[in-house]
Write a protein that holds these residues in place. Structure first.
Motif, short mmCIF file in Angstrom:
data_model
loop_
_atom_site.label_atom_id
_atom_site.label_comp_id
_atom_site.label_asym_id
_atom_site.label_seq_id
_atom_site.Cartn_x
_atom_site.Cartn_y
_atom_site.Cartn_z
N THR A 59 0.84 -1.20 0.00
CA THR A 59 0.00 0.00 0.00
C THR A 59 0.87 1.25 0.00
OG1 THR A 59 -1.74 -1.18 1.20
CG2 THR A 59 -1.85 1.23 1.20
N ALA A 63 -4.27 7.84 1.90
CA ALA A 63 -5.58 7.56 2.50
C ALA A 63 -5.73 6.08 2.81
CB ALA A 63 -6.69 8.03 1.57
N GLU A 64 -5.21 5.22 1.94
CA GLU A 64 -5.31 3.78 2.17
C GLU A 64 -4.39 3.35 3.32
OE1 GLU A 64 -4.46 1.99 -1.58
OE2 GLU A 64 -6.27 2.77 -2.54
N ASP A 67 -6.24 4.18 6.46
CA ASP A 67 -7.28 3.20 6.73
C ASP A 67 -6.69 1.96 7.42
OD1 ASP A 67 -9.34 4.72 5.72
OD2 ASP A 67 -9.30 3.79 3.73
N TYR A 70 -5.82 2.77 11.07
CA TYR A 70 -7.01 2.71 11.93
C TYR A 70 -7.42 1.27 12.19
CZ TYR A 70 -8.06 7.68 12.31
OH TYR A 70 -8.03 9.00 12.63
N LEU A 71 -7.25 0.41 11.19
CA LEU A 71 -7.54 -1.01 11.38
C LEU A 71 -6.60 -1.61 12.43
CD1 LEU A 71 -8.98 -3.65 10.57
CD2 LEU A 71 -7.29 -3.89 8.73
N ASN A 124 -4.92 15.77 0.48
CA ASN A 124 -4.55 14.73 1.44
C ASN A 124 -3.09 14.82 1.85
OD1 ASN A 124 -7.06 13.52 1.64
ND2 ASN A 124 -6.67 12.03 0.03
N PHE A 152 -7.29 13.31 8.36
CA PHE A 152 -7.83 11.95 8.46
C PHE A 152 -8.41 11.67 9.84
CE2 PHE A 152 -4.38 11.72 5.28
CZ PHE A 152 -5.12 11.36 4.18
N ASP A 156 -14.59 11.14 10.06
CA ASP A 156 -14.74 11.19 8.60
C ASP A 156 -13.37 11.40 7.99
OD1 ASP A 156 -15.34 11.57 5.96
OD2 ASP A 156 -16.52 13.38 6.23
N ARG A 157 -12.84 10.36 7.36
CA ARG A 157 -11.49 10.45 6.82
C ARG A 157 -11.47 10.93 5.37
NH1 ARG A 157 -11.20 5.68 10.00
NH2 ARG A 157 -11.07 4.22 8.26
N THR A 158 -12.64 11.24 4.82
CA THR A 158 -12.71 11.73 3.45
C THR A 158 -12.62 13.26 3.45
OG1 THR A 158 -15.11 12.10 3.29
CG2 THR A 158 -14.32 9.83 3.00
N SER A 186 -11.15 10.14 -4.14
CA SER A 186 -10.74 11.05 -3.06
C SER A 186 -11.29 12.46 -3.22
CB SER A 186 -9.21 11.11 -2.98
OG SER A 186 -8.68 9.87 -2.58
#
Length: 217
Positions: A59, A63-64, A67, A70-71, A124, A152, A156-158, A186
């Motif tokens: 990755t 933004a990915e 994510d 956060y996981l 971003n 982020f 809301d991370r968008t 995005s």
């Protein structure tokens, strides 16, 4: 509310500059520094996380990556994992971007546009990165009404809530607001969700014509 006011929102990376090689140095750079995105876990803990999530190795997109962080935070609540560490790392140095002078936005057009309309940048990337490359593009950050860097947030991370902030601040109709960006996911999808007009940028040279066409509607 001024029903005649028109507000412009730009993405930055891949929008104010373009070209096939613009992100060619990024994969190796990000992979070289990934360990720094999780600075508060031990080497053993880091190895365990990577083992359980092999997609971390491949990755590259910011933004990915967030994510995934956060996981990790959810799966390993006992560890000190925070997306803010990634944001601080981004802010520490600009990414290695390849600027092709044949594919950059007309800075004189942007300067003139900012004199006549509220113009925002929502990116971003970190503020340091944005300002560093704006200067290389002969763009003065002070021209813009506001430059917003996505932090982020977990809610809301968008970019949607940043677009909503602009609508509220400008007291502007979504139909009189325009988002220009290179990423459908995005940049454009969060705008579409709010009823904002969108323009997909694939070549920075096309920005003046696309902006003029949008504003003439």
């Amino acid at each position: 509310m001024d029903i005649n006011k028109k507000v412009i929102i730009f993405d930055f990376d891949g929008t104010f500059y373009s070209g096939e090689e613009m992100f060619s140095k990024l994969p190796a750079y990000v992979n070289r520094h990934k360990r720094e995105f999780l600075p508060n876990v031990t080497d053993e803990q880091y190895k365990e996380i990577v083992k359980n999530h092999p997609n971390w190795k491949t990755t590259i997109n910011g933004a990915e990556l967030v994510d995934l962080i956060y996981l990790f935070k959810k799966e390993y609540p006992e560890l000190d994992i925070s997306a803010n560490d990634f944001w601080k790392w981004q802010e520490s140095k600009p990414d290695p971007i390849v600027i092709d002078p044949n594919y950059v936005v007309d800075h004189e057009f942007i300067e003139e546009l900012c004199k006549h309309h509220p113009v925002y940048v929502v990116s971003n990337s970190s503020p340091n990165h944005i300002c560093y490359y704006m200067k290389k593009l002969n763009i003065n950050p002070e021209w813009f009404t506001e430059i917003i860097s996505n932090k982020f947030t977990v809610k809301d991370r968008t970019k949607k809530h940043y677009y909503k902030h602009i609508l509220d601040k400008e007291d502007c109709l979504p139909g009189n607001t325009f988002v220009f960006g290179d990423s459908i996911k995005s940049d454009l999808e969060p705008a579409i969700a709010l009823g904002i007009n969108t323009c997909h940028i694939t070549n920075a040279n096309h920005i003046p014509a696309m902006v003029n066409q949008a504003l003439s509607k």
